[in-house]
Design a protein around this motif. Sequence first.
Motif, mmCIF file in Angstrom:
data_model
loop_
_atom_site.group_PDB
_atom_site.id
_atom_site.type_symbol
_atom_site.label_atom_id
_atom_site.label_comp_id
_atom_site.label_asym_id
_atom_site.label_seq_id
_atom_site.Cartn_x
_atom_site.Cartn_y
_atom_site.Cartn_z
ATOM 1 N N THR A 205 0.837 -1.196 0.000
ATOM 2 C CA THR A 205 0.000 0.000 0.000
ATOM 3 C C THR A 205 0.884 1.263 0.000
ATOM 4 O O THR A 205 2.056 1.203 0.375
ATOM 5 C CB THR A 205 -0.925 -0.011 1.240
ATOM 6 O OG1 THR A 205 -0.127 -0.204 2.410
ATOM 7 C CG2 THR A 205 -1.933 -1.144 1.146
ATOM 8 N N ALA A 206 0.284 2.393 -0.428
ATOM 9 C CA ALA A 206 1.043 3.641 -0.559
ATOM 10 C C ALA A 206 1.652 4.041 0.783
ATOM 11 O O ALA A 206 0.969 4.022 1.811
ATOM 12 C CB ALA A 206 0.126 4.745 -1.071
ATOM 13 N N GLY A 207 2.915 4.358 0.751
ATOM 14 C CA GLY A 207 3.601 4.821 1.959
ATOM 15 C C GLY A 207 3.860 3.725 2.983
ATOM 16 O O GLY A 207 4.220 4.013 4.131
ATOM 17 N N ALA A 208 3.694 2.458 2.597
ATOM 18 C CA ALA A 208 3.852 1.354 3.561
ATOM 19 C C ALA A 208 5.306 1.152 3.982
ATOM 20 O O ALA A 208 5.571 0.453 4.967
ATOM 21 C CB ALA A 208 3.298 0.064 2.976
ATOM 22 N N GLY A 209 6.225 1.738 3.234
ATOM 23 C CA GLY A 209 7.645 1.560 3.567
ATOM 24 C C GLY A 209 8.374 0.668 2.569
ATOM 25 O O GLY A 209 9.409 0.077 2.900
ATOM 26 N N LYS A 210 7.866 0.594 1.333
ATOM 27 C CA LYS A 210 8.481 -0.272 0.317
ATOM 28 C C LYS A 210 9.927 0.146 0.026
ATOM 29 O O LYS A 210 10.839 -0.672 0.072
ATOM 30 C CB LYS A 210 7.670 -0.219 -1.005
ATOM 31 C CG LYS A 210 6.246 -0.707 -0.865
ATOM 32 C CD LYS A 210 5.479 -0.557 -2.157
ATOM 33 C CE LYS A 210 5.183 0.874 -2.520
ATOM 34 N NZ LYS A 210 4.305 1.579 -1.550
ATOM 35 N N ASP B 177 9.557 2.741 -9.815
ATOM 36 C CA ASP B 177 8.597 3.808 -9.510
ATOM 37 C C ASP B 177 9.029 5.107 -10.188
ATOM 38 O O ASP B 177 9.883 5.830 -9.672
ATOM 39 C CB ASP B 177 8.531 4.005 -7.984
ATOM 40 C CG ASP B 177 7.499 5.060 -7.593
ATOM 41 O OD1 ASP B 177 6.841 5.612 -8.501
ATOM 42 O OD2 ASP B 177 7.363 5.334 -6.385
ATOM 43 N N GLY C 274 3.655 3.305 -5.262
ATOM 44 C CA GLY C 274 2.633 3.192 -4.224
ATOM 45 C C GLY C 274 1.237 3.050 -4.799
ATOM 46 O O GLY C 274 0.326 2.597 -4.113
ATOM 47 N N LYS D 74 6.262 -1.345 9.317
ATOM 48 C CA LYS D 74 6.318 -0.350 10.404
ATOM 49 C C LYS D 74 5.803 -0.977 11.694
ATOM 50 O O LYS D 74 5.032 -0.368 12.451
ATOM 51 C CB LYS D 74 5.482 0.890 10.069
ATOM 52 C CG LYS D 74 5.873 1.573 8.769
ATOM 53 C CD LYS D 74 5.040 2.807 8.543
ATOM 54 C CE LYS D 74 5.271 3.376 7.176
ATOM 55 N NZ LYS D 74 4.348 4.453 6.830
ATOM 56 N N ASP E 152 7.123 -1.502 14.325
ATOM 57 C CA ASP E 152 7.525 -0.798 15.558
ATOM 58 C C ASP E 152 6.422 0.137 16.058
ATOM 59 O O ASP E 152 6.430 0.548 17.209
ATOM 60 C CB ASP E 152 8.823 -0.005 15.303
ATOM 61 C CG ASP E 152 8.689 0.967 14.147
ATOM 62 O OD1 ASP E 152 8.499 2.154 14.379
ATOM 63 O OD2 ASP E 152 8.755 0.526 12.978
ATOM 64 N N MET E 153 5.449 0.468 15.173
ATOM 65 C CA MET E 153 4.365 1.380 15.560
ATOM 66 C C MET E 153 3.192 0.645 16.214
ATOM 67 O O MET E 153 2.230 1.274 16.650
ATOM 68 C CB MET E 153 3.817 2.112 14.321
ATOM 69 C CG MET E 153 4.851 2.684 13.397
ATOM 70 S SD MET E 153 5.255 4.367 13.820
ATOM 71 C CE MET E 153 3.873 5.208 13.117
ATOM 72 N N SER F 85 10.073 -4.108 10.348
ATOM 73 C CA SER F 85 10.343 -2.701 10.670
ATOM 74 C C SER F 85 11.794 -2.442 10.298
ATOM 75 O O SER F 85 12.679 -3.228 10.674
ATOM 76 C CB SER F 85 10.134 -2.453 12.157
ATOM 77 O OG SER F 85 10.750 -1.220 12.502
ATOM 78 N N VAL F 86 12.019 -1.339 9.595
ATOM 79 C CA VAL F 86 13.421 -1.025 9.263
ATOM 80 C C VAL F 86 14.189 -0.612 10.525
ATOM 81 O O VAL F 86 15.414 -0.523 10.501
ATOM 82 C CB VAL F 86 13.540 0.066 8.159
ATOM 83 C CG1 VAL F 86 13.020 -0.439 6.833
ATOM 84 C CG2 VAL F 86 12.848 1.363 8.553
ATOM 85 N N LEU F 87 13.454 -0.371 11.609
ATOM 86 C CA LEU F 87 14.114 -0.010 12.871
ATOM 87 C C LEU F 87 14.458 -1.256 13.693
ATOM 88 O O LEU F 87 15.043 -1.137 14.766
ATOM 89 C CB LEU F 87 13.200 0.915 13.700
ATOM 90 C CG LEU F 87 12.708 2.175 12.985
ATOM 91 C CD1 LEU F 87 11.775 2.988 13.881
ATOM 92 C CD2 LEU F 87 13.902 3.030 12.557
HETATM 93 N N1 LIG Z 1 8.305 3.854 12.054
HETATM 94 C C1 LIG Z 1 8.658 3.403 10.851
HETATM 95 N N2 LIG Z 1 8.617 4.234 9.774
HETATM 96 C C2 LIG Z 1 8.971 3.731 8.561
HETATM 97 C C3 LIG Z 1 9.372 2.381 8.381
HETATM 98 N N3 LIG Z 1 9.634 2.181 7.061
HETATM 99 C C4 LIG Z 1 9.406 3.357 6.445
HETATM 100 N N4 LIG Z 1 9.003 4.296 7.339
HETATM 101 C C5 LIG Z 1 8.647 5.695 7.052
HETATM 102 O O1 LIG Z 1 7.445 5.692 6.273
HETATM 103 C C6 LIG Z 1 7.491 6.731 5.295
HETATM 104 C C7 LIG Z 1 7.270 6.119 3.900
HETATM 105 O O2 LIG Z 1 8.361 5.270 3.613
HETATM 106 P P1 LIG Z 1 8.723 4.825 2.116
HETATM 107 O O3 LIG Z 1 9.824 3.836 2.233
HETATM 108 O O4 LIG Z 1 8.948 6.020 1.267
HETATM 109 O O5 LIG Z 1 7.358 4.136 1.709
HETATM 110 P P2 LIG Z 1 6.901 3.664 0.253
HETATM 111 O O6 LIG Z 1 5.982 2.507 0.453
HETATM 112 O O7 LIG Z 1 8.080 3.464 -0.617
HETATM 113 O O8 LIG Z 1 6.073 4.936 -0.234
HETATM 114 P P3 LIG Z 1 5.475 5.175 -1.724
HETATM 115 O O9 LIG Z 1 6.527 4.774 -2.693
HETATM 116 O O10 LIG Z 1 5.175 6.660 -1.717
HETATM 117 O O11 LIG Z 1 4.225 4.344 -1.803
HETATM 118 C C8 LIG Z 1 8.845 7.413 5.457
HETATM 119 O O12 LIG Z 1 8.671 8.550 6.268
HETATM 120 C C9 LIG Z 1 9.689 6.370 6.168
HETATM 121 O O13 LIG Z 1 10.710 6.931 6.961
HETATM 122 C C10 LIG Z 1 9.410 1.525 9.551
HETATM 123 O O14 LIG Z 1 9.751 0.336 9.508
HETATM 124 N N5 LIG Z 1 9.039 2.097 10.734
#
Ligand SMILES: Nc1nc2c(ncn2[C@@H]2O[C@H](COP(=O)(O)OP(=O)(O)OP(=O)(O)O)[C@@H](O)[C@H]2O)c(=O)[nH]1
Length: 262
Positions: free
Chosen positions: A10-15, A39, A105, A170, A172-173, A230-232
């Motif tokens: 999903t969009a912004g999921a952290g891909k 992308d 996304g 994510k 960790d959230m 989680s990348v953390l």
């Molecule tokens: N807390 C937390 N934040 C994360 C994690 N992975 C990514 N983020 C944050 O989530 C936001 C989106 O991360 P992206 O890696 O750009 O996500 P994406 O899925 O590639 O986004 P799109 O390409 O726009 O769909 C950024 O602010 C990251 O820092 C995680 O594991 N934990």
Amino acid sequence: MIGYIIVTGTAGAGKSSLVGALSEKLTSLGASVATLNLDPAAEKLPYDPSVDAREYVSIAEFMDKGLGPNGALVAAVDSLINHVVDIREELDYYAPDYIIVDTPGQLELFAYRIGGPLVLKGILGDSNAVNVFLIDSIFVDNAISLVSALLLASSVAVRLGLPQVNAVSKADMLLPEVREEVIPRLGEPGFLEFLLEKDRTYEGAGKILAEELARAIETTGFIGEILQTSVLEPESISLLAAKTQQILAGGDDYKIYDITGQ
Ligand SMILES: Nc1nc2c(ncn2[C@@H]2O[C@H](COP(=O)(O)OP(=O)(O)OP(=O)(O)O)[C@@H](O)[C@H]2O)c(=O)[nH]1
Ligand SMILES: [Mg+2]
């Protein structure tokens, strides 16, 4: 080449963040890794892609022709089909063990349209591949959102026809009780319906539809085990790396069989 690891979700999921973290992890384990950004709309990436769709197509070019930002992204991804041979040649140059692929996304490109899967098929050829589907942790907040996200995960699995690892990103959230008591039980028969039963967000027709969809998700068995990433949390990335390695090492069992759904 061991195989491709495609990252969808999903969009912004952290891909994109995961592509960076997984690439670092596999490299630290001694593998050679190339990354491919598919992308065209990405502005800043948290890793330096080895091969980049933005070198081949431009969203701005399609917007200049009168398309809006979403239509331009769809057209740009569709037009990547003209460049798959060049992209493969560029990737071959790295002779990597793994190629990790970042995707846009706008998930409909891979869940509902044919363009995204065709471009992927052109690039992958008959190589082994696994799709990692990320479900943003915000979807785990309530049962109906979770059913929608799992339905999306199932659509992508059907569309791509690749072995798929589903993960809540994510992580960790998330609250500890969700991590310990909800996500590990999602594969259990009846558990999604149990969550829906407890959820008071919707009543009536919406809830009945969600219950039917939950049953369909369970009976088709598309979902299986759901990881938490989680990348953390480096250990969660190690676990994902191990899972994808295991699937790719499965050889013929995991050959791409019908990526276009035809
Ligand atoms: N807390 C937390 N934040 C994360 C994690 N992975 C990514 N983020 C944050 O989530 C936001 C989106 O991360 P992206 O890696 O750009 O996500 P994406 O899925 O590639 O986004 P799109 O390409 O726009 O769909 C950024 O602010 C990251 O820092 C995680 O594991 N934990
Ligand atoms: Mg991204």
